[in-house]
Design a protein around this motif. Structure first.
Motif, PDB file in Angstrom:
ATOM      1  N   UNK A 155       0.850  -1.191   0.000  1.00 49.23           N
ATOM      2  CA  UNK A 155       0.000   0.000   0.000  1.00 49.23           C
ATOM      3  C   UNK A 155       0.886   1.242   0.000  1.00 49.23           C
ATOM      4  N   UNK A 156       0.704   2.107  -0.995  1.00 48.74           N
ATOM      5  CA  UNK A 156       1.510   3.313  -1.073  1.00 48.74           C
ATOM      6  C   UNK A 156       1.233   4.203   0.138  1.00 48.74           C
ATOM      7  N   UNK A 157       2.299   4.596   0.831  1.00 50.35           N
ATOM      8  CA  UNK A 157       2.147   5.471   1.984  1.00 50.35           C
ATOM      9  C   UNK A 157       1.950   4.753   3.301  1.00 50.35           C
ATOM     10  N   UNK A 158       1.994   3.422   3.303  1.00 50.05           N
ATOM     11  CA  UNK A 158       1.897   2.645   4.546  1.00 50.05           C
ATOM     12  C   UNK A 158       3.234   1.952   4.782  1.00 50.05           C
ATOM     13  N   UNK A 159       3.923   2.359   5.841  1.00 47.66           N
ATOM     14  CA  UNK A 159       5.269   1.877   6.126  1.00 47.66           C
ATOM     15  C   UNK A 159       5.270   1.060   7.420  1.00 47.66           C
ATOM     16  N   UNK A 160       6.156   0.074   7.471  1.00 47.57           N
ATOM     17  CA  UNK A 160       6.346  -0.715   8.686  1.00 47.57           C
ATOM     18  C   UNK A 160       7.828  -0.681   9.031  1.00 47.57           C
ATOM     19  N   UNK A 161       8.145  -0.211  10.245  1.00 46.72           N
ATOM     20  CA  UNK A 161       9.538  -0.002  10.627  1.00 46.72           C
ATOM     21  C   UNK A 161       9.811  -0.600  12.008  1.00 46.72           C
ATOM     22  N   UNK A 162      11.080  -0.491  12.419  1.00 46.23           N
ATOM     23  CA  UNK A 162      11.457  -0.923  13.762  1.00 46.23           C
ATOM     24  C   UNK A 162      11.345  -2.421  13.962  1.00 46.23           C
ATOM     25  N   UNK A 163      11.395  -2.832  15.222  1.00 41.13           N
ATOM     26  CA  UNK A 163      11.392  -4.258  15.522  1.00 41.13           C
ATOM     27  C   UNK A 163      10.056  -4.907  15.164  1.00 41.13           C
ATOM     28  N   UNK A 164       8.994  -4.111  15.051  1.00 40.50           N
ATOM     29  CA  UNK A 164       7.702  -4.647  14.637  1.00 40.50           C
ATOM     30  C   UNK A 164       7.689  -5.154  13.211  1.00 40.50           C
ATOM     31  N   UNK A 165       8.668  -4.729  12.426  1.00 40.02           N
ATOM     32  CA  UNK A 165       8.748  -5.164  11.026  1.00 40.02           C
ATOM     33  C   UNK A 165       9.439  -6.511  10.879  1.00 40.02           C
ATOM     34  N   UNK A 166      10.147  -6.928  11.941  1.00 43.52           N
ATOM     35  CA  UNK A 166      10.951  -8.136  11.850  1.00 43.52           C
ATOM     36  C   UNK A 166      12.285  -7.906  11.176  1.00 43.52           C
ATOM     37  N   UNK A 167      12.531  -6.662  10.757  1.00 47.53           N
ATOM     38  CA  UNK A 167      13.761  -6.323  10.042  1.00 47.53           C
ATOM     39  C   UNK A 167      14.831  -5.823  10.991  1.00 47.53           C
ATOM     40  N   UNK A 168      14.448  -5.046  12.004  1.00 48.33           N
ATOM     41  CA  UNK A 168      15.415  -4.535  12.971  1.00 48.33           C
ATOM     42  C   UNK A 168      15.226  -5.238  14.311  1.00 48.33           C
ATOM     43  N   UNK A 169      16.330  -5.347  15.060  1.00 44.36           N
ATOM     44  CA  UNK A 169      16.309  -6.039  16.352  1.00 44.36           C
ATOM     45  C   UNK A 169      17.074  -5.249  17.407  1.00 44.36           C
ATOM     46  N   UNK A 170      17.182  -3.941  17.252  1.00 44.96           N
ATOM     47  CA  UNK A 170      18.005  -3.175  18.182  1.00 44.96           C
ATOM     48  C   UNK A 170      17.558  -1.719  18.207  1.00 44.96           C
ATOM     49  N   UNK A 171      18.002  -0.993  19.239  1.00 44.24           N
ATOM     50  CA  UNK A 171      17.676   0.420  19.363  1.00 44.24           C
ATOM     51  C   UNK A 171      18.193   1.218  18.173  1.00 44.24           C
ATOM     52  N   UNK A 172      19.448   0.978  17.812  1.00 45.27           N
ATOM     53  CA  UNK A 172      20.066   1.780  16.753  1.00 45.27           C
ATOM     54  C   UNK A 172      19.438   1.504  15.389  1.00 45.27           C
ATOM     55  N   UNK A 173      19.190   0.234  15.085  1.00 45.52           N
ATOM     56  CA  UNK A 173      18.589  -0.102  13.791  1.00 45.52           C
ATOM     57  C   UNK A 173      17.157   0.404  13.697  1.00 45.52           C
ATOM     58  N   UNK A 174      16.384   0.240  14.784  1.00 45.63           N
ATOM     59  CA  UNK A 174      14.998   0.705  14.787  1.00 45.63           C
ATOM     60  C   UNK A 174      14.941   2.220  14.600  1.00 45.63           C
ATOM     61  N   UNK A 175      15.800   2.936  15.331  1.00 44.75           N
ATOM     62  CA  UNK A 175      15.840   4.394  15.220  1.00 44.75           C
ATOM     63  C   UNK A 175      16.221   4.822  13.808  1.00 44.75           C
ATOM     64  N   UNK A 176      17.227   4.149  13.240  1.00 43.81           N
ATOM     65  CA  UNK A 176      17.675   4.480  11.885  1.00 43.81           C
ATOM     66  C   UNK A 176      16.565   4.246  10.867  1.00 43.81           C
ATOM     67  N   UNK A 177      15.784   3.182  11.055  1.00 41.87           N
ATOM     68  CA  UNK A 177      14.687   2.905  10.122  1.00 41.87           C
ATOM     69  C   UNK A 177      13.643   4.013  10.187  1.00 41.87           C
ATOM     70  N   UNK A 178      13.443   4.585  11.386  1.00 37.81           N
ATOM     71  CA  UNK A 178      12.500   5.684  11.524  1.00 37.81           C
ATOM     72  C   UNK A 178      12.939   6.917  10.758  1.00 37.81           C
ATOM     73  N   UNK A 179      14.214   7.259  10.844  1.00 38.17           N
ATOM     74  CA  UNK A 179      14.756   8.413  10.111  1.00 38.17           C
ATOM     75  C   UNK A 179      14.647   8.167   8.606  1.00 38.17           C
ATOM     76  N   UNK A 180      14.979   6.966   8.193  1.00 40.47           N
ATOM     77  CA  UNK A 180      14.981   6.621   6.765  1.00 40.47           C
ATOM     78  C   UNK A 180      13.592   6.812   6.152  1.00 40.47           C
ATOM     79  N   UNK A 181      12.570   6.291   6.814  1.00 38.87           N
ATOM     80  CA  UNK A 181      11.205   6.399   6.295  1.00 38.87           C
ATOM     81  C   UNK A 181      10.720   7.843   6.342  1.00 38.87           C
ATOM     82  N   UNK A 182      11.076   8.564   7.390  1.00 41.36           N
ATOM     83  CA  UNK A 182      10.681   9.973   7.485  1.00 41.36           C
ATOM     84  C   UNK A 182      11.215  10.758   6.293  1.00 41.36           C
TER      85      UNK A 182
END
Length: 458
Positions: free
Chosen positions: A422-449
């Motif tokens: 779905x265009x405009x619907x993003x899944x980030x952080x540890x809830x995505x199953x892609x990140x498993x840490x504070x730094x990776x989750x935070x970085x994914x948030x900046x990236x999507x923003x």
């Protein structure tokens, strides 16, 4: 109510998404929905005196609320692609590292200045580990400590609360797409947005699974990490922790070929319990303030289990083992290593006579009745291997707490922008199953923003 962007979840991913969006475009109308409490209302009732074990609060203040499960962690930001998630597979290794460094700069600007950045680069311990069939992973580690981490979060929230609308204690029931964006369904009202970021963390795994099923978003099973938390006198690991602080060490067991790793090392820290989906597991905290430090160091020993067809519920497997521990011990079980090796359960008397004083009130018991033999064999082999580089690890009075489980959300199908079908619907952080840490989750948030900001340019 109509928003430009709605963020579901106020953990690291959600916080850094909101931060980057509002800093780069202050005109945006942003709302953040969080099932847990505001930071100042997050307080676990366990005080070690009157209340010694989990009372199953409706909303666990350790796991939910502003800051996510990381708010009361030991505040370790590991800047590396070697562990902590697979974000680099989506955005590239260099960009992933650059974003993690950017997050570190923000943390320093909001109260983390003065904390130390540790590194494994050039350390003599890499050779020592290899000589003993152990493998030290490369990383730079910023240790904020549980206390400084809280200050950083408090300062970021103080900056955001006048610019972003926060809805605390407001669980989102479901998400649906419409012609203009997305509709967020809560108990008492619905909210509309053009763009939606989902960042619900590990504690939101069941909710995320349901949303993906309702919206037809593909997922695939992830792994689960099972093991124990080790606690021993701080002196035993001081030569490692003084230089590296966090040492991620991996061992391949000769018996089964399983990988056992150290995780979340807390020098002079405390062992704590946490509640995930009404299951009591164990974790560890540490503090920067010397007045809050203990005489012990604790760390997890975890074995990763991946499952293939026909079984796909890795989290369900981990939950069943944790529930068995809760059944036998009424919560967390603690056992002396010597008792485990001799095949006897620990008792209150043996724990009281131990030279290692436990930092968590737990039920003395027998972990061999909880953990599968294959996993327990691997953990025992790892303890003997660590004893070669940190003599004393395999002492009789080393304490093992169980069980420690790291639940990983099933991996949500997203593209290189971390966007769903779905265009405009993003899944980030540890809830995505892609990140498993504070730094990776935070970085994914900046990236999507930053990706979303492009669509709001005039």
């Amino acid at each position: 109510m109509q928003y430009d962007v709605i963020i579901i979840g106020a953990g690291p991913g959600g916080i850094f998404s909101a931060y980057e969006l509002i800093v780069q475009n202050p005109s945006l109308n942003i709302a953040v929905f969080e099932a847990g409490h505001a930071l100042h209302n997050r307080k676990c009732p366990i005080d070690g005196d009157k209340i010694k074990s989990c009372v199953h609060c409706k909303s666990c203040s350790i796991m939910s609320g502003f800051g996510g499960a990381g708010a009361f962690s030991d505040g370790k930001y590991n800047i590396t692609n070697d562990f902590g998630g697979t974000l680099y597979e989506y955005i590239g290794k260099q960009q992933a590292l650059d974003l993690m460094h950017y997050v570190d700069e923000i943390n320093m600007a909001y109260g983390g200045e003065g904390t130390k950045l540790y590194s494994t680069a050039g350390t003599k311990f890499k050779k020592l580990c290899m000589q003993n069939d152990l493998h030290l992973l490369d990383a730079s580690v910023r240790h904020l400590g549980t206390d400084i981490n809280y200050i950083v979060l408090k300062n970021i929230f103080a900056d955001l609360e006048t610019k972003v609308t926060f809805f605390f204690d407001t669980p989102v029931l479901s998400v649906s797409a419409n012609e203009n964006g997305y509709q967020i369904h809560c108990k008492d009202a619905d909210y509309l947005c053009k763009k939606c970021i989902i960042s619900v963390g590990r504690s939101g795994s069941k909710w995320m699974e349901r949303v993906c099923m309702d919206m037809g978003i593909a997922t695939k099973s992830n792994r689960v990490d099972l093991g124990v938390r080790v606690e021993l006198p701080a002196e035993i690991f001081s030569h490692l922790t003084d230089e590296l602080y966090e040492s991620k060490i991996v061992y391949r067991t000769p018996k089964y070929g399983d990988l056992v790793r150290t995780f979340c090392m807390n020098p002079k820290g405390s062992v704590v319990s946490e509640n995930t989906n009404d299951i009591i597991t164990v974790n560890g905290h540490s503090y920067e303030d010397p007045a809050k430090q203990t005489e012990n160091t604790n760390f997890a020993l975890l074995v990763a289990k991946h499952f293939s067809e026909p079984f796909h519920d890795s989290n369900g497997y981990g939950e069943s083992i944790a529930r068995l521990s809760n059944m036998l011990g009424g919560g967390v079980i603690v056992q002396r290593f010597g008792d485990l090796i001799r095949g006897q359960r620990s008792t209150e008397k043996r724990i009281d006579e131990s030279f290692t004083t436990p930092t968590l009130h737990a039920t003395p018991g027998d972990l061999s009745l909880v953990l599968p033999k294959r996993l327990l064999d691997g953990i025992i082999e790892m303890i003997y291997a660590l004893d070669k580089i940190a003599p004393g690890t395999a002492n009789d009075d080393t304490l093992l707490y169980g069980v420690e489980v790291k639940f990983y959300n099933m991996e949500v199908s997203v593209d290189n922008n971390l966007q769903t079908k779905y265009e405009g619907l993003y899944v980030i952080g540890d809830g995505s199953g892609i990140t498993h840490s504070l730094s990776h989750a935070s970085a994914s948030g900046v990236y999507v923003a930053r990706n979303i900001l492009q669509s709001f340019q005039p």
